[in-house]
Structures are given as C-alpha cells and as structure tokens.
Design a protein around this motif. Structure first.
Motif, PDB file in Angstrom:
ATOM      1  N   VAL A  34       5.163   1.062 -15.850  1.00  0.00           N
ATOM      2  CA  VAL A  34       5.942  -0.162 -16.042  1.00  0.00           C
ATOM      3  C   VAL A  34       6.692  -0.512 -14.763  1.00  0.00           C
ATOM      4  CG1 VAL A  34       7.928  -1.153 -17.243  1.00  0.00           C
ATOM      5  CG2 VAL A  34       6.148   0.028 -18.541  1.00  0.00           C
ATOM      6  N   GLY A  35       7.309   0.495 -14.139  1.00  0.00           N
ATOM      7  CA  GLY A  35       8.007   0.257 -12.876  1.00  0.00           C
ATOM      8  C   GLY A  35       7.054  -0.200 -11.785  1.00  0.00           C
ATOM      9  N   ARG A  36       5.877   0.399 -11.769  1.00  0.00           N
ATOM     10  CA  ARG A  36       4.865   0.007 -10.790  1.00  0.00           C
ATOM     11  C   ARG A  36       4.432  -1.451 -11.013  1.00  0.00           C
ATOM     12  NH1 ARG A  36      -0.265   3.320  -8.760  1.00  0.00           N
ATOM     13  NH2 ARG A  36      -1.763   1.655  -8.335  1.00  0.00           N
ATOM     14  N   GLY A  37       4.244  -1.831 -12.269  1.00  0.00           N
ATOM     15  CA  GLY A  37       3.856  -3.197 -12.558  1.00  0.00           C
ATOM     16  C   GLY A  37       4.919  -4.188 -12.139  1.00  0.00           C
ATOM     17  N   ARG A  38       6.188  -3.827 -12.369  1.00  0.00           N
ATOM     18  CA  ARG A  38       7.293  -4.705 -11.964  1.00  0.00           C
ATOM     19  C   ARG A  38       7.309  -4.865 -10.442  1.00  0.00           C
ATOM     20  NH1 ARG A  38      11.024  -1.913 -14.211  1.00  0.00           N
ATOM     21  NH2 ARG A  38      11.989  -1.045 -12.355  1.00  0.00           N
ATOM     22  N   MET A  39       7.081  -3.743  -9.747  1.00  0.00           N
ATOM     23  CA  MET A  39       7.058  -3.770  -8.285  1.00  0.00           C
ATOM     24  C   MET A  39       5.913  -4.633  -7.765  1.00  0.00           C
ATOM     25  SD  MET A  39       6.354  -0.501  -5.830  1.00  0.00           S
ATOM     26  CE  MET A  39       4.663  -0.338  -6.459  1.00  0.00           C
ATOM     27  N   MET A  40       4.725  -4.468  -8.341  1.00  0.00           N
ATOM     28  CA  MET A  40       3.572  -5.235  -7.892  1.00  0.00           C
ATOM     29  C   MET A  40       3.756  -6.723  -8.179  1.00  0.00           C
ATOM     30  SD  MET A  40       1.883  -2.937  -6.461  1.00  0.00           S
ATOM     31  CE  MET A  40       0.457  -3.895  -6.024  1.00  0.00           C
ATOM     32  N   GLY A  41       4.410  -7.024  -9.297  1.00  0.00           N
ATOM     33  CA  GLY A  41       4.676  -8.421  -9.615  1.00  0.00           C
ATOM     34  C   GLY A  41       5.609  -9.046  -8.588  1.00  0.00           C
ATOM     35  N   ALA A  42       6.615  -8.252  -8.145  1.00  0.00           N
ATOM     36  CA  ALA A  42       7.545  -8.761  -7.136  1.00  0.00           C
ATOM     37  C   ALA A  42       6.854  -8.984  -5.802  1.00  0.00           C
ATOM     38  CB  ALA A  42       8.704  -7.792  -6.973  1.00  0.00           C
ATOM     39  N   LEU A  43       5.844  -8.167  -5.526  1.00  0.00           N
ATOM     40  CA  LEU A  43       5.103  -8.299  -4.278  1.00  0.00           C
ATOM     41  C   LEU A  43       4.020  -9.376  -4.358  1.00  0.00           C
ATOM     42  CD1 LEU A  43       4.666  -4.508  -3.433  1.00  0.00           C
ATOM     43  CD2 LEU A  43       5.966  -6.157  -2.072  1.00  0.00           C
ATOM     44  N   GLY A  76       0.819  -1.215   0.000  1.00  0.00           N
ATOM     45  CA  GLY A  76       0.000   0.000   0.000  1.00  0.00           C
ATOM     46  C   GLY A  76       0.846   1.255   0.000  1.00  0.00           C
ATOM     47  N   PHE A  77       1.918   1.254   0.794  1.00  0.00           N
ATOM     48  CA  PHE A  77       2.809   2.414   0.855  1.00  0.00           C
ATOM     49  C   PHE A  77       3.461   2.666  -0.499  1.00  0.00           C
ATOM     50  CE2 PHE A  77       6.847   4.535   1.717  1.00  0.00           C
ATOM     51  CZ  PHE A  77       6.478   5.520   2.623  1.00  0.00           C
ATOM     52  N   LEU A  78       3.914   1.594  -1.154  1.00  0.00           N
ATOM     53  CA  LEU A  78       4.576   1.738  -2.455  1.00  0.00           C
ATOM     54  C   LEU A  78       3.595   2.187  -3.534  1.00  0.00           C
ATOM     55  CD1 LEU A  78       6.859  -1.418  -2.308  1.00  0.00           C
ATOM     56  CD2 LEU A  78       7.587   0.964  -2.125  1.00  0.00           C
ATOM     57  N   ILE A  79       2.357   1.716  -3.453  1.00  0.00           N
ATOM     58  CA  ILE A  79       1.347   2.161  -4.409  1.00  0.00           C
ATOM     59  C   ILE A  79       1.075   3.647  -4.234  1.00  0.00           C
ATOM     60  CG2 ILE A  79      -1.103   1.966  -5.020  1.00  0.00           C
ATOM     61  CD1 ILE A  79      -0.850  -1.040  -4.401  1.00  0.00           C
TER      62      ILE A  79
END
Length: 240
Positions: A226-235, A98-101
């Motif tokens: 794109v960076g957000r998608g990569r981050m969410m995929g890692a999470l 949530g914080f990263l989003i």
C-alpha cells in the motif's frame, strides 16, 4: 534521517560533505579525489581529521586509497547501501523512482518474514508494545513527520520481536524507505487515511497475537505494498 539532525563534529561534517559529493556524482565513480592539502583547506580541518574521515568513507565502500595514485571513488556496486549515512545522502541529493522501488523490494524481502518470526517468538510484552504503537498511528493530529516516526517505531518493534539479530541491523534501510514514502506522499495529508493506516498495522499485531505466521506475513506485505502504491502514485509511475 527522520529528524534531520545535523552533524556537528569536524569529522562528521567532512564525512557528510564528501559523502554527498560522491553520491551526487560531483566526484564521479573512478575519479580521484583532490589531494589532502586541497581538502584540508576546503573544509578547514587538520590532516588528522581528514584522514579519519577518509577511513570512515572507505569503510562504507565509497572510496579506496591507492599508493602514488590518490583516493579513488569506488563503483556503486561496492557501496554499502545498508549504511544509514549512504541512504541519507541519496535522499539528500535526490532519488528516482527506480531507487525507491528497489528499497520497497528489499522491504518485501525482509519484513514479511520478520512479522512471521514475530508471530513465532514474540512475548506478551512485545505484542502489547506493538499494539500501542499501532494505535498511536491513528492519532488524527499527526503531521507527516510525526506519522512517519510512529510508523518507523512500529516496524522496528516488529524487527525486534522477530528475535533475529540480523533483522535488527536493517533499521536504517527501513527508515530510509519510510522517509522516502512519507516525503513523497503521506497519509497525514488526508485525515481519513490515518485511521486506515493504523488499522492495517493493527492487523499485523492481531495476526502475531494469534501466532499465525502466514497471516502476519501477508498483513505486513499488504502494508508495504500500500505504501509502495502511494509512493508510485505520487511519482506518476505505474506500479511494477
């Protein structure tokens, strides 16, 4: 935040330790901090150093001194989340998806418009510098850390080229967001993706060079998403 430089002065060490303790919840919202004598003994500092550290934390919105009550931890809504130290402490103690989003949402609110302003105001020297920084992101020998720094330099250059002084003040927020994304999942882990990252940033510069404000806005938005998608995929979390 990116290079992990440690605080060395007594003042900065006290600020850093208490800041992390507050952000982590060791000193909960609404709680009263220990008295001066206890904190002086805990950190091995003078009362003068401790009081200056308290002033720094109060200026960041974390605490407020109350006469005859003590120093109380403020609600999180009062914390200055644009402050680089507070953002660093959040990452040091651990952040959730949530914080990263929220961080990426704020980037989407600021950076695409900064790119549009850069398309309007950037001079040739700005454009050449941004292109050099974008090209440098394509170095196949990048480590996750060096790629994150290269990415940060590029985004800060765009903010500078916007010629809006308010945009320049959110560098700590961008640094925190990029540090979080690259810590979780860096394109440098897959050599084939480094070229894609460089190309997407070059697209931003190309739109700025063409003075296409809408194009620059869309290109920047794409990079952040794109960076957000990569981050969410890692999470392991679904994209909002």
């Amino acid at each position: 935040m990116m290079n992990g430089a440690a605080a060395h002065s007594s003042h900065s060490q006290v600020v850093d330790a208490l800041g992390k303790a507050i952000v982590s919840g060791e000193f909960a919202v609404g709680a009263t901090l220990p008295g001066d004598a206890e904190l002086e003994a805990r950190f091995g500092v003078s009362r003068t150093v401790l009081r200056e550290a308290m002033k720094t934390l109060a200026a960041k919105g974390l605490i407020v001194p109350r006469a005859r009550i003590g120093t109380r931890v403020m609600p999180k809504a009062e914390w200055n989340l644009f402050d680089g130290d507070i953002l660093t402490w959040h990452f040091a103690v651990g952040v959730d998806d949530g914080f990263l989003i929220h961080l990426s949402d704020i980037r989407l609110g600021f950076e695409p418009h900064a790119a549009a302003l850069a398309a309007r105001h950037a001079v040739e020297a700005d454009i050449n510098q941004m292109m050099l920084l974008a090209v440098a992101m394509g170095d196949p020998d990048h480590t996750p850390e060096s790629l994150a720094l290269a990415d940060l330099r590029f985004h800060l250059a765009v903010m500078e080229a916007s010629r809006n002084p308010f945009m320049r003040t959110i560098g700590s927020l961008i640094e925190a967001a990029l540090a979080g994304v690259f810590k979780l999942s860096s394109p440098a882990a897959d050599r084939g993706k480094i070229g894609d990252v460089a190309a997407s940033h070059m697209r931003i510069v190309e739109e700025i060079r063409r003075r296409d404000e809408d194009g620059a806005r869309r290109a920047m938005e794409n990079v952040i998403r794109v960076g957000r998608g990569r981050m969410m995929g890692a999470l392991g979390a679904p994209e909002a």
